[in-house]
Design a protein around this motif. Sequence first.
Motif, PDB file in Angstrom:
ATOM      1  N   TYR A   1      38.048  41.495  51.920  1.00 48.69           N
ATOM      2  CA  TYR A   1      38.508  42.278  50.775  1.00 48.69           C
ATOM      3  C   TYR A   1      38.671  43.754  51.147  1.00 48.69           C
ATOM      4  O   TYR A   1      39.546  44.441  50.619  1.00 48.69           O
ATOM      5  CB  TYR A   1      37.543  42.113  49.604  1.00 48.69           C
ATOM      6  CG  TYR A   1      37.631  40.740  48.976  1.00 48.69           C
ATOM      7  CD1 TYR A   1      38.752  40.368  48.240  1.00 48.69           C
ATOM      8  CD2 TYR A   1      36.607  39.815  49.130  1.00 48.69           C
ATOM      9  CE1 TYR A   1      38.841  39.112  47.667  1.00 48.69           C
ATOM     10  CE2 TYR A   1      36.691  38.559  48.563  1.00 48.69           C
ATOM     11  CZ  TYR A   1      37.813  38.210  47.827  1.00 48.69           C
ATOM     12  OH  TYR A   1      37.910  36.957  47.274  1.00 48.69           O
ATOM     13  N   SER A   2      37.843  44.245  52.040  1.00 49.14           N
ATOM     14  CA  SER A   2      37.996  45.617  52.500  1.00 49.14           C
ATOM     15  C   SER A   2      39.310  45.783  53.251  1.00 49.14           C
ATOM     16  O   SER A   2      40.059  46.746  53.034  1.00 49.14           O
ATOM     17  CB  SER A   2      36.817  45.990  53.402  1.00 49.14           C
ATOM     18  OG  SER A   2      36.988  47.278  53.946  1.00 49.14           O
ATOM     19  N   ARG A   3      39.602  44.829  54.109  1.00 49.12           N
ATOM     20  CA  ARG A   3      40.815  44.895  54.923  1.00 49.12           C
ATOM     21  C   ARG A   3      42.082  44.640  54.084  1.00 49.12           C
ATOM     22  O   ARG A   3      43.086  45.331  54.242  1.00 49.12           O
ATOM     23  CB  ARG A   3      40.717  43.852  56.038  1.00 49.12           C
ATOM     24  CG  ARG A   3      41.920  43.814  56.975  1.00 49.12           C
ATOM     25  CD  ARG A   3      41.696  42.793  58.081  1.00 49.12           C
ATOM     26  NE  ARG A   3      41.625  41.419  57.576  1.00 49.12           N
ATOM     27  CZ  ARG A   3      40.513  40.701  57.511  1.00 49.12           C
ATOM     28  NH1 ARG A   3      39.353  41.206  57.915  1.00 49.12           N
ATOM     29  NH2 ARG A   3      40.537  39.460  57.051  1.00 49.12           N
TER      30      ARG A   3
ATOM     31  N   MET B   1      32.931  43.978  44.562  1.00 50.84           N
ATOM     32  CA  MET B   1      33.707  45.015  45.211  1.00 50.84           C
ATOM     33  C   MET B   1      34.760  45.511  44.230  1.00 50.84           C
ATOM     34  O   MET B   1      35.247  44.746  43.389  1.00 50.84           O
ATOM     35  CB  MET B   1      34.357  44.493  46.491  1.00 50.84           C
ATOM     36  CG  MET B   1      33.356  44.050  47.536  1.00 50.84           C
ATOM     37  SD  MET B   1      34.120  43.477  49.079  1.00 50.84           S
ATOM     38  CE  MET B   1      34.590  45.041  49.849  1.00 50.84           C
ATOM     39  N   THR B   2      35.089  46.779  44.328  1.00 48.33           N
ATOM     40  CA  THR B   2      36.063  47.391  43.433  1.00 48.33           C
ATOM     41  C   THR B   2      37.351  47.666  44.193  1.00 48.33           C
ATOM     42  O   THR B   2      37.340  48.267  45.269  1.00 48.33           O
ATOM     43  CB  THR B   2      35.531  48.716  42.862  1.00 48.33           C
ATOM     44  OG1 THR B   2      34.313  48.463  42.159  1.00 48.33           O
ATOM     45  CG2 THR B   2      36.548  49.346  41.922  1.00 48.33           C
ATOM     46  N   ALA B   3      38.460  47.204  43.612  1.00 44.37           N
ATOM     47  CA  ALA B   3      39.784  47.511  44.153  1.00 44.37           C
ATOM     48  C   ALA B   3      40.409  48.594  43.280  1.00 44.37           C
ATOM     49  O   ALA B   3      40.501  48.439  42.058  1.00 44.37           O
ATOM     50  CB  ALA B   3      40.661  46.264  44.155  1.00 44.37           C
ATOM     51  N   ASP B   4      40.816  49.685  43.886  1.00 41.39           N
ATOM     52  CA  ASP B   4      41.374  50.824  43.168  1.00 41.39           C
ATOM     53  C   ASP B   4      42.843  50.552  42.838  1.00 41.39           C
ATOM     54  O   ASP B   4      43.673  50.400  43.732  1.00 41.39           O
ATOM     55  CB  ASP B   4      41.241  52.086  44.017  1.00 41.39           C
ATOM     56  CG  ASP B   4      41.576  53.352  43.244  1.00 41.39           C
ATOM     57  OD1 ASP B   4      42.117  53.255  42.130  1.00 41.39           O
ATOM     58  OD2 ASP B   4      41.286  54.446  43.775  1.00 41.39           O
ATOM     59  N   LEU B   5      43.163  50.502  41.563  1.00 40.25           N
ATOM     60  CA  LEU B   5      44.532  50.261  41.110  1.00 40.25           C
ATOM     61  C   LEU B   5      45.124  51.482  40.425  1.00 40.25           C
ATOM     62  O   LEU B   5      46.158  51.389  39.760  1.00 40.25           O
ATOM     63  CB  LEU B   5      44.552  49.078  40.121  1.00 40.25           C
ATOM     64  CG  LEU B   5      43.839  47.799  40.547  1.00 40.25           C
ATOM     65  CD1 LEU B   5      43.963  46.752  39.442  1.00 40.25           C
ATOM     66  CD2 LEU B   5      44.393  47.275  41.856  1.00 40.25           C
ATOM     67  N   SER B   6      44.515  52.638  40.603  1.00 42.70           N
ATOM     68  CA  SER B   6      44.863  53.800  39.800  1.00 42.70           C
ATOM     69  C   SER B   6      46.055  54.595  40.312  1.00 42.70           C
ATOM     70  O   SER B   6      46.560  55.472  39.612  1.00 42.70           O
ATOM     71  CB  SER B   6      43.652  54.738  39.690  1.00 42.70           C
ATOM     72  OG  SER B   6      43.311  55.273  40.964  1.00 42.70           O
TER      73      SER B   6
ATOM     74  N   GLY C   1      45.404  37.263  51.509  1.00 37.54           N
ATOM     75  CA  GLY C   1      45.729  38.652  51.191  1.00 37.54           C
ATOM     76  C   GLY C   1      46.936  38.766  50.288  1.00 37.54           C
ATOM     77  O   GLY C   1      46.989  39.628  49.399  1.00 37.54           O
ATOM     78  N   VAL C   2      47.916  37.899  50.481  1.00 36.15           N
ATOM     79  CA  VAL C   2      49.112  37.906  49.632  1.00 36.15           C
ATOM     80  C   VAL C   2      48.751  37.540  48.191  1.00 36.15           C
ATOM     81  O   VAL C   2      49.134  38.233  47.233  1.00 36.15           O
ATOM     82  CB  VAL C   2      50.173  36.930  50.184  1.00 36.15           C
ATOM     83  CG1 VAL C   2      51.310  36.733  49.177  1.00 36.15           C
ATOM     84  CG2 VAL C   2      50.723  37.454  51.500  1.00 36.15           C
ATOM     85  N   LEU C   3      48.017  36.452  48.024  1.00 29.19           N
ATOM     86  CA  LEU C   3      47.659  36.016  46.672  1.00 29.19           C
ATOM     87  C   LEU C   3      46.761  37.043  45.982  1.00 29.19           C
ATOM     88  O   LEU C   3      46.909  37.300  44.779  1.00 29.19           O
ATOM     89  CB  LEU C   3      46.970  34.657  46.740  1.00 29.19           C
ATOM     90  CG  LEU C   3      47.820  33.493  47.257  1.00 29.19           C
ATOM     91  CD1 LEU C   3      46.988  32.220  47.318  1.00 29.19           C
ATOM     92  CD2 LEU C   3      49.049  33.280  46.386  1.00 29.19           C
ATOM     93  N   LEU C   4      45.822  37.610  46.739  1.00 29.45           N
ATOM     94  CA  LEU C   4      44.953  38.648  46.194  1.00 29.45           C
ATOM     95  C   LEU C   4      45.772  39.791  45.640  1.00 29.45           C
ATOM     96  O   LEU C   4      45.593  40.206  44.476  1.00 29.45           O
ATOM     97  CB  LEU C   4      44.003  39.142  47.276  1.00 29.45           C
ATOM     98  CG  LEU C   4      43.251  40.453  47.011  1.00 29.45           C
ATOM     99  CD1 LEU C   4      42.315  40.313  45.829  1.00 29.45           C
ATOM    100  CD2 LEU C   4      42.495  40.901  48.270  1.00 29.45           C
ATOM    101  N   ARG C   5      46.680  40.343  46.435  1.00 28.31           N
ATOM    102  CA  ARG C   5      47.406  41.528  45.991  1.00 28.31           C
ATOM    103  C   ARG C   5      48.404  41.203  44.877  1.00 28.31           C
ATOM    104  O   ARG C   5      48.697  42.062  44.037  1.00 28.31           O
ATOM    105  CB  ARG C   5      48.089  42.207  47.177  1.00 28.31           C
ATOM    106  CG  ARG C   5      47.074  42.834  48.146  1.00 28.31           C
ATOM    107  CD  ARG C   5      47.710  43.864  49.064  1.00 28.31           C
ATOM    108  NE  ARG C   5      48.731  43.294  49.909  1.00 28.31           N
ATOM    109  CZ  ARG C   5      48.493  42.653  51.053  1.00 28.31           C
ATOM    110  NH1 ARG C   5      47.244  42.469  51.475  1.00 28.31           N
ATOM    111  NH2 ARG C   5      49.490  42.183  51.793  1.00 28.31           N
TER     112      ARG C   5
END
Length: 311
Positions: free
Chosen positions: A289-291, A154-159, A260-264
């Motif tokens: 991951y979507s949420r 999955m891709t997380a957009d950081l742009s 979710g905290v650690l992920l972000r």
Amino acid sequence: MDAEIEIADLAPGSVAAVTRLCERALDLPEDAAEAAVIVDAVWTRAAADRPVLAVGAYRGVELVGVLVGSVSGTDQRLGHVDLVAVAPEHRRRGAGRALLAAAERRLAGLGASEVLLAGNPPYYAWPGIDVRYTPAVCAALALGYRQDRTAWNMTADLSYDGSPALRSTEAAERRLAAQGITVRRAEPADLPALAALARGTFGGTWDAELAGSVGRPGAGCHLAERDGEVIAFAAYGSSRPSWFGPMGTAPAAEGSGIGGVLLRRCLADQRAAGHDSAQIGWVGPVPFYSRSAGARIERVFFLYRKALGIQ
């Protein structure tokens, strides 16, 4: 096979030449951009941990193709092809077939009875063959490999600043603190506790991937602890700096919002390092991951295997 092609073992001093070839031969820009760290992970770093082979295809003195393979660290009957790259102008002339045939012979000599076109954690660049590398998929089928699994990233957009992947964690961290849970960046001194949680709860090679994330340039890890005990972790950059994972939460702490905290927090690090997106590799819980980060399924991989001696 092109009669002019010769296969030879690659010496460690060939790393720079292999990297230059991969920069041209990996068709997807996100892979070509990380060619140096891919080669380092699957060849140089992996060789310190498990049997690794590296072979090149030459036309005269010109290196036109490379293959890096290894033996599984958990089952020596399994050999892996970790990287294959052939220069665009030399494709469909037998180099890839010759490289794979050589890898099968060498892996058999190391005791493997089966070869996987699949990632060999903890040092891997992809779960398998990205479906957009269509010639590689065709070659695998032509050489007798059978698809047995599918994996996806999955891709997380950081742009951009307002990305769901970059939502602030401050309020959630205050809520966790009220429950006696502290969230912080992991340090090398935390590795024994992190490894114990990873091995005891999740098994596999996550302890080694954590060791490849904590304290390394372009990589990192965040953890949560309660009463001095590590109860969750999230890491990035173990094999590739733009990739996130692994992440795990002790069963007793599931549902608390720690993940979710650690992920972000990790995604924020990757954004600060200059990445405009992050790959969440070999994803299991797609809805999480979507949420949590607005991530979307993007890269899909076919994983193949072949019993040696069977054509």
